[in-house]
Design an enzyme around this catalytic site. Structure first.
Site, PDB file in Angstrom:
ATOM      1  N   GLY A 137       0.801  -1.230   0.000  1.00 41.12           N
ATOM      2  CA  GLY A 137       0.000   0.000   0.000  1.00 41.12           C
ATOM      3  C   GLY A 137       0.826   1.268   0.000  1.00 41.12           C
ATOM      4  N   GLY A 139       2.436   2.543  -2.683  1.00 38.05           N
ATOM      5  CA  GLY A 139       2.595   3.113  -4.020  1.00 38.05           C
ATOM      6  C   GLY A 139       3.879   2.656  -4.685  1.00 38.05           C
ATOM      7  N   LEU A 140       4.445   1.538  -4.220  1.00 39.89           N
ATOM      8  CA  LEU A 140       5.708   1.044  -4.789  1.00 39.89           C
ATOM      9  C   LEU A 140       5.478  -0.268  -5.543  1.00 39.89           C
ATOM     10  CD1 LEU A 140       8.013   1.867  -1.726  1.00 39.89           C
ATOM     11  CD2 LEU A 140       7.676   3.226  -3.798  1.00 39.89           C
ATOM     12  N   SER A 141       4.217  -0.542  -5.861  1.00 40.70           N
ATOM     13  CA  SER A 141       3.845  -1.669  -6.731  1.00 40.70           C
ATOM     14  C   SER A 141       4.112  -3.035  -6.139  1.00 40.70           C
ATOM     15  CB  SER A 141       4.565  -1.573  -8.073  1.00 40.70           C
ATOM     16  OG  SER A 141       3.991  -0.579  -8.804  1.00 40.70           O
ATOM     17  N   SER A 143       1.785  -5.098  -5.651  1.00 41.18           N
ATOM     18  CA  SER A 143       0.914  -6.042  -6.365  1.00 41.18           C
ATOM     19  C   SER A 143       1.566  -6.511  -7.666  1.00 41.18           C
ATOM     20  CB  SER A 143      -0.467  -5.441  -6.627  1.00 41.18           C
ATOM     21  OG  SER A 143      -0.342  -4.247  -7.338  1.00 41.18           O
ATOM     22  N   GLU A 175      -4.476  -8.188 -12.697  1.00 39.05           N
ATOM     23  CA  GLU A 175      -4.749  -6.986 -11.896  1.00 39.05           C
ATOM     24  C   GLU A 175      -6.060  -6.320 -12.307  1.00 39.05           C
ATOM     25  OE1 GLU A 175      -1.604  -5.012 -10.366  1.00 39.05           O
ATOM     26  OE2 GLU A 175      -2.516  -3.036 -10.320  1.00 39.05           O
ATOM     27  N   ASP A 187       3.630  -0.708 -14.126  1.00 41.39           N
ATOM     28  CA  ASP A 187       4.304  -1.385 -13.014  1.00 41.39           C
ATOM     29  C   ASP A 187       4.753  -2.792 -13.408  1.00 41.39           C
ATOM     30  OD1 ASP A 187       3.456   0.893 -11.782  1.00 41.39           O
ATOM     31  OD2 ASP A 187       1.749  -0.053 -10.807  1.00 41.39           O
ATOM     32  N   TYR A 239      -9.013   6.182  -8.821  1.00 43.32           N
ATOM     33  CA  TYR A 239      -8.108   5.922  -9.936  1.00 43.32           C
ATOM     34  C   TYR A 239      -8.939   5.694 -11.210  1.00 43.32           C
ATOM     35  CZ  TYR A 239      -4.321   3.722 -12.606  1.00 43.32           C
ATOM     36  OH  TYR A 239      -3.392   3.411 -13.563  1.00 43.32           O
TER      37      TYR A 239
HETATM   38  C1  GLA Z   1      -0.382   2.918 -10.472  1.00 38.45           C
HETATM   39  C2  GLA Z   1      -0.773   2.072 -11.669  1.00 38.45           C
HETATM   40  C3  GLA Z   1       0.069   2.405 -12.882  1.00 38.45           C
HETATM   41  C4  GLA Z   1       0.102   3.907 -13.158  1.00 38.45           C
HETATM   42  C5  GLA Z   1       0.418   4.677 -11.876  1.00 38.45           C
HETATM   43  C6  GLA Z   1       0.290   6.160 -12.067  1.00 38.45           C
HETATM   44  O1  GLA Z   1       0.915   2.591 -10.061  1.00 38.45           O
HETATM   45  O2  GLA Z   1      -0.612   0.704 -11.372  1.00 38.45           O
HETATM   46  O3  GLA Z   1      -0.448   1.706 -13.998  1.00 38.45           O
HETATM   47  O4  GLA Z   1      -1.071   4.350 -13.755  1.00 38.45           O
HETATM   48  O5  GLA Z   1      -0.443   4.290 -10.816  1.00 38.45           O
HETATM   49  O6  GLA Z   1       1.267   6.597 -12.943  1.00 38.45           O
END
Ligand code: GLA
Length: 396
Positions: A137, A139-141, A143, A175, A187, A239
C-alpha cells in the site's frame, strides 16, 4: 528487506511446511519507483520507472493436476480445528479463478495463471508460497511484484516460453480483471523489463522500451523514497474515475488516446468543463516532462532534474488531484531541507514520494520530514533509498 540468502531460506522454509518438500525453485520480482510520467500509462504516454531492490519472492512447484495451493507469509497464521497454528492457505483450482471470484491477494497471484491461460498457454496447477518485501500500500507496486514473480515462476516451471510482453499482459489481466484494479501496465512492465543501474523509458503507445543509465552516485545524488504511510488503494474508484475521464476527453477530441494531442491550447478550448481541461493538461504536460527528463538522463545531467520533479508534483496535485496532504507536506519539507526536487510517485492518494537529494544529505532531509509529520501527530513516515535494480527472475 533481509539479505537475499535469508529471504530465500525463509520462503523455502514456508514452502516445506506447506508441502513437506522443497520447491522447484524460488523467483523474485521487484517493486518500482517511477521517476516521472505519472497517470500517463493508460493514455498512451511515456514513463520512466526503475526497479527497487525490494522484492517479492515466490517459492513454487508445478502439480500434475489442476489444483492450486497458495500461502502468503504476510497473512497471519490461523488456528485450525484442532488448535494447531497453520499458515493461512488458499486452496482452489485453475477453473475456479474468474473475475469477481478470487478475492484480495489471491486474485493478484492466481490471476496470473488465468491471464496466461487466456493467452493460450498450458498452465498446470501449482503449490506456491509468496513472501513480500515491497512495502504494501505504499505506491511502490507490491501487487505487480507479486504478479510478476508468479509469472516468471510459472513460465519457467511449465516451459511456456512466453516473452516479457506476454508475461506483462497476463499480469495486467490479473490486476485489471481478476483483482479489479483498472491500472495501466507501467508497473508490470517495469518489474519484468527494468535493468540494474538504469531507468526504463517506456512508451506505452507501442510497448517499446529504452534503458537509460541512471547513475545517481556518479552525479553525487540519491533518491530518497518517503513512504508517508498514508495508505492508498487503486480499487476504490478514484483511480478509475481519472482514467474514465481521460478516455472521455479523448473521445471528445477524436483521438485514440491523449498521447495524440499535439496542440494543447486548441484541445483545451474544445473540452466542456474545467475539471476535464485540468486532467488533460496534466497528461499532456507530464508526457513532455518525461521527454525532457529522458534528455537530461541521456546527457548525464541528473543535477538538473529537480524542477521537472517539482513541476510534475504540482501538476498531479492541482490539475490531476491525486495527491494528499501527507504527500504535499513530505515534498515541500524535503525541498526546504535541501532536496533539489520532489514529487509523489505511483498512483497517489497516499503512498510514497521521491526526493532528489545531494549525497550525504538524506539523513537531514529524512529527519526534517519526520519532525514535520510528528508536529501534526501523523504516523511516522518510513524511508528507503531507491537504487535502480534487477528485474524479475529466478533467485534459487
Ligand atoms: C499505479 C498504476 C500504474 C500507473 C500509476 C500512475 O501505479 O498501477 O499503472 O497508472 O499508478 O502513474
Amino acid at each position: 528487506m533481509p539479505d537475499p540468502d535469508t529471504a530465500v531460506r525463509r520462503v523455502t522454509g514456508h514452502f516445506r511446511s506447506l508441502t513437506g518438500r522443497s520447491p522447484d525453485g524460488v523467483w523474485a520480482a521487484p517493486g518500482r519507483v517511477n521517476l516521472i510520467g505519472e497517470h500517463v500509462d493508460y493514455n498512451g504516454g511515456l514513463c520512466l520507472p526503475f526497479a527497487l531492490p525490494h522484492r517479492t519472492l515466490v517459492a513454487l512447484s508445478p502439480r500434475s493436476d489442476d489444483r492450486i495451493r497458495l500461502t502468503s507469509a504476510q497473512i497471519r497464521p490461523v488456528p485450525d480445528a484442532r488448535g494447531a497454528t497453520r499458515a493461512a492457505t488458499w486452496r482452489g483450482s485453475l477453473g475456479e479463478i474468474a473475475p469477481g471470484r478470487s478475492p484480495g491477494w489471491v486474485g493478484y497471484a492466481a490471476g496470473v495463471a488465468w491471464g496466461l491461460r487466456r493467452l493460450g498457454f498450458d498452465v498446470p496447477g501449482f503449490d506456491a508460497v509468496v513472501d513480500g518485501h515491497v512495502p504494501l500500500g505504499s505506491g511502490l507496486s507490491s501487487s505487480a511484484a507479486l504478479e510478476c514473480a508468479v509469472a516468471v515462476a510459472l513460465d519457467e516451471v511449465a516451459g511456456l516460453g512466453a516473452d516479457p510482453s506476454q508475461l506483462a499482459e497476463a499480469c495486467i489481466a490479473a490486476e485489471n480483471e481478476i483483482a479489479g484494479a483498472p491500472t495501466g501496465g507501467m508497473d508490470q512492465t517495469a518489474a519484468l523489463r527494468c535493468r540494474a543501474g538504469h531507468a526504463l523509458l517506456l512508451d506505452t503507445r507501442d510497448g517499446s522500451v529504452e534503458h537509460l543509465s541512471l547513475d545517481l552516485a556518479a552525479a553525487g545524488t540519491e533518491l530518497l523514497v518517503i513512504d508517508t504511510r498514508a495508505r492508498h488503494s487503486l480499487v476504490d474508484g478514484q483511480y478509475g474515475s481519472r482514467r474514465a475521464m481521460c478516455e472521455q476527453a479523448a473521445r471528445i477530441l477524436g483521438v485514440t488516446t491523449l498521447r495524440e494531442v499535439d496542440d494543447l491550447a486548441a484541445a483545451l478550448d474544445r473540452l466542456p468543463h474545467d475539471e476535464m481541461r485540468r486532467r488533460v493538461r496534466h497528461v499532456v504536460t507530464e508526457i513532455e516532462r518525461v521527454r525532457r527528463t529522458a534528455d537530461l538522463l541521456s546527457s548525464r545531467r541528473l543535477g538538473e532534474l529537480g524542477p521537472l520533479l517539482d513541476a510534475s508534483h504540482a501538476s498531479l496535485r492541482d490539475d490531476y488531484e491525486v495527491s494528499c496532504p501527507e504527500l504535499d507536506l513530505g515534498c515541500s519539507v524535503a525541498r526546504e531541507a535541501g532536496a533539489s526536487g520532489a514529487r509523489m510517485t505511483g498512483g497517489g492518494f497516499g503512498g510514497s514520494a521521491i526526493a532528489l537529494v545531494e549525497t550525504g544529505r538524506t539523513e537531514a532531509v529524512a529527519g526534517a520530514v519526520t519532525a514535520a509529520f510528528a508536529a501534526r501527530d501523523w504516523a511516522a513516515p518510513a524511508f528507503l533509498r531507491a537504487v535502480p535494480s534487477d528485474p524479475a527472475g529466478r533467485v534459487r
